[in-house]
Design an enzyme around this catalytic site. Structure first.
Site, short mmCIF file in Angstrom:
data_model
loop_
_atom_site.label_atom_id
_atom_site.label_comp_id
_atom_site.label_asym_id
_atom_site.label_seq_id
_atom_site.Cartn_x
_atom_site.Cartn_y
_atom_site.Cartn_z
N GLU A 22 -38.72 -3.06 -29.77
CA GLU A 22 -37.87 -2.36 -28.80
C GLU A 22 -37.49 -3.33 -27.69
OE1 GLU A 22 -37.22 0.90 -25.41
OE2 GLU A 22 -39.00 -0.32 -25.49
N ASP A 48 -43.29 -1.27 -27.95
CA ASP A 48 -42.55 -0.81 -26.77
C ASP A 48 -42.33 -1.94 -25.77
OD1 ASP A 48 -41.79 1.71 -25.10
OD2 ASP A 48 -43.17 0.65 -23.78
C1 NOJ Z 1 -39.48 2.56 -23.55
C2 NOJ Z 1 -39.73 3.97 -23.98
O1 NOJ Z 1 -38.79 4.32 -24.96
C3 NOJ Z 1 -39.59 4.84 -22.75
O2 NOJ Z 1 -39.65 6.20 -23.08
C4 NOJ Z 1 -40.66 4.46 -21.76
O3 NOJ Z 1 -40.46 5.17 -20.55
C5 NOJ Z 1 -40.64 2.96 -21.46
N1 NOJ Z 1 -40.49 2.15 -22.64
C6 NOJ Z 1 -41.92 2.53 -20.77
O4 NOJ Z 1 -42.98 2.48 -21.69
#
Ligand code: NOJ
Length: 537
Positions: free
Chosen positions: A243, A201
């Site tokens: 991501e 993430d």
């Molecule tokens: C990306 C995630 O997809 C999202 O849902 C989240 O709020 C943020 N990162 C923070 O971790």
């Protein structure tokens, strides 16, 4: 033997664990529930489950605010039950990856609690502090709807701390070698339990430097390479999915020389699928794919139509963002941050032709597709719900109480119960046996792609260019297979001319459709329809 790594051509399925299936009747989705539904996922042709955060958490950001990195939240079950889920996934011949949230933790994490209370605690340096909120001002704000600054004042600490997301999610200080070690140990902890990798993430934001925008810094890549090295050395075969909501040329370095991430989401492609359908012109999509750099041979893009967040419009121009908002989010309630908090089917007017076309685009382009739970049956959204919850409602399994999600009287999220998208109309059970259902339409497209070597791993050759692209057309070609893909973006019949060798060609999805090839084969394509053509032997 085929040596292509499995992830190069895999179907991922994204499970939001709170809403997927409640196995113990307490109204909250859990590991036991997911385990019960593995046959369903297998029948869809899924290769790998991506399970969203299951760590103990105050759930301020739905589990992306972690208060213990090496445990599971009791609401999802026990560690033992998680272990059983992992084993069951493997017994089904599938894989499972989980979220690894490195950038931040919850403000309730013991590290942060210790840090704020005592300047001399070793945990103080686990976070990024400042006496002023005027530092790193070049850094953009991500949650634009709610945050004015990336700094939050902490009364107890008597200092500001850095956070790229909600203030309840203080950023960890990756300049501290102990933080780096701690995170590597978190990876080991879960790999030892048997998972197959991580969806990492928010990786662009790990480090901060004065005078920088503080995204994609070289230090970040250095650390991420360490993560990959650990995986390769200690858990060979495990995958890392990146991501990074960035432009393709900014994501490219996350693949490095094939020694950082194996997989990366293609964020800019996603809104352009919707833009192409809305504008009835695929120009922007063709352009972004032409602008996408090559990646190392052992790496792959992950494509997707929707996910648990808002449909992000960060990676489009200001003009296109306004266009997308006007077209797809006319009600301001539908907008969130720089995006749109709606699901796939409502976005596409609940029109199976448009949805099939969107899937056709995703499934015929290079990449490993990631499917968001519920989209395969045509679930809707509830924009009245807080934040992004409207696209995270209960999975609709059948037409019984709570859509078959739970036997409890009270559930963690509402089930959609409106006349169009409600669980009585839209659910897995009623679609399973119906050959014309959304579920079987999507399942069939998925299996057709999987059976085509060219669609799975062929090179893409464009058949279109320029500003006006009503028919999105390309060839996918591998050593053994060649498929011509023609997709009519518009509401009108279009005709497209292909230069084909003599012979008979058929549509992979409707083999009864045949045409004769010539150097000027004119093909008429009905509104919002598509062909995946192959030459008959
Ligand atoms: C990306 C995630 O997809 C999202 O849902 C989240 O709020 C943020 N990162 C923070 O971790």
């Amino acid at each position: 033997m085929d040596k292509t790594p499995w992830y190069m051509n895999a179907y991922f399925y994204q499970i939001y664990p709170r809403s997927f299936m409640d196995g113990n009747g307490d109204g909250y989705g859990d590991f036991v529930g997911i385990t019960q539904k593995l046959d369903y996922l297998k029948s869809l042709g899924i290769d790998c489950i991506w399970i969203q955060p299951i760590y103990p958490s105050p759930m301020f950001d739905d589990g992306y605010d972690i208060s213990d990195f090496v445990n599971v939240d009791p609401r999802f079950g026990t560690l033992e039950e998680y272990h059983q889920l992992i084993d069951a996934v493997h017994a089904h011949g599938m894989k499972i990856i989980m979220d690894l949230v490195m950038n931040h933790c919850s403000s309730e994490h013991p590290w942060f609690q210790a840090a704020r209370k005592d300047r001399n605690s070793k945990y103080r340096d686990y976070f990024v502090w400042s006496d002023t909120d005027q530092k790193y001002l070049e850094t953009r704000i991500i949650f634009t709807d709610t945050q004015k600054s990336n700094w939050a004042w902490d009364e107890v600490a008597g200092q500001y701390y850095w956070h790229r997301f909600y203030p309840q999610q203080p950023d960890l200080n990756f300049d501290n070698p102990e933080v780096q070690e701690a995170m590597l140990n978190v990876m080991r902890h879960w790999m030892d339990l048997g998972i197959d990798g991580f969806r990492a993430d928010a990786v662009p934001y790990l480090f901060e430097r004065d005078g920088m925008e503080n995204e994609n810094l070289p230090e970040t890549h250095e650390f991420l390479k360490r993560c990959r090295k650990l995986m390769d050395e200690e858990y060979p075969g495990a995958v890392l999915l990146c991501e990074a909501n960035m432009w393709p040329k900014e994501v490219r370095p996350y693949f490095a020389d094939g020694d950082e991430f194996q997989l990366g989401f293609h964020f800019p492609l996603m809104p352009r699928i919707f833009m192409s359908l809305g504008k009835q012109n695929a120009e922007s999509l063709v352009k972004i794919l032409k602008d996408t750099p090559d990646i190392p041979e052992n790496c792959q893009w992950c494509t997707f139509l929707r996910n648990h967040d808002e449909l992000t419009l960060e990676m489009v121009t200001e003009e296109d963002r306004q266009w997308m908002w006007n077209f797809y989010a006319p009600d301001p309630e539908m907008r969130k941050n720089l995006g749109i908090r709606r699901r796939l089917w409502p976005l596409l007017d609940n029109d199976p032709k448009k949805v099939a076309l969107a899937y056709s685009m995703m499934l015929t382009m290079p990449g490993s597709p990631v499917f968001y739970y519920g989209d395969e049956i045509g679930m809707g959204d509830d924009i009245r719900l807080y934040d992004r919850n409207g696209v995270r409602t209960l999975m609709q399994w059948d037409d019984t109480k709570n859509g078959g999600f739970s036997t409890a009287d009270k559930t963690c999220m509402p089930v959609i119960d409106d006349p169009v998208y409600g669980y009585k109309q839209v659910n897995v059970a009623s679609q399973e046996g119906d050959p014309n259902s959304h579920l079987n339409m999507i399942r069939s497209l998925m299996s057709t792609r999987k059976a085509s070597d060219a669609l799975c791993r062929g090179k893409l050759k464009w058949l279109v260019d320029g500003e006006n692209i009503p028919v999105l057309a390309y060839i996918r070609e591998s050593e053994y297979d060649k498929v011509w893909v023609l997709q009519n973006m518009t509401d009108n019949e279009q005709s497209f001319t292909l230069d084909l060798q003599e012979g008979t060609y058929y549509d992979l999805n409707h083999p009864e459709f045949e045409i004769q090839g010539s150097s000027k084969t004119e093909i008429k394509i009905a509104p919002r329809s598509f062909y995946w053509l192959r030459k008959k032997n």
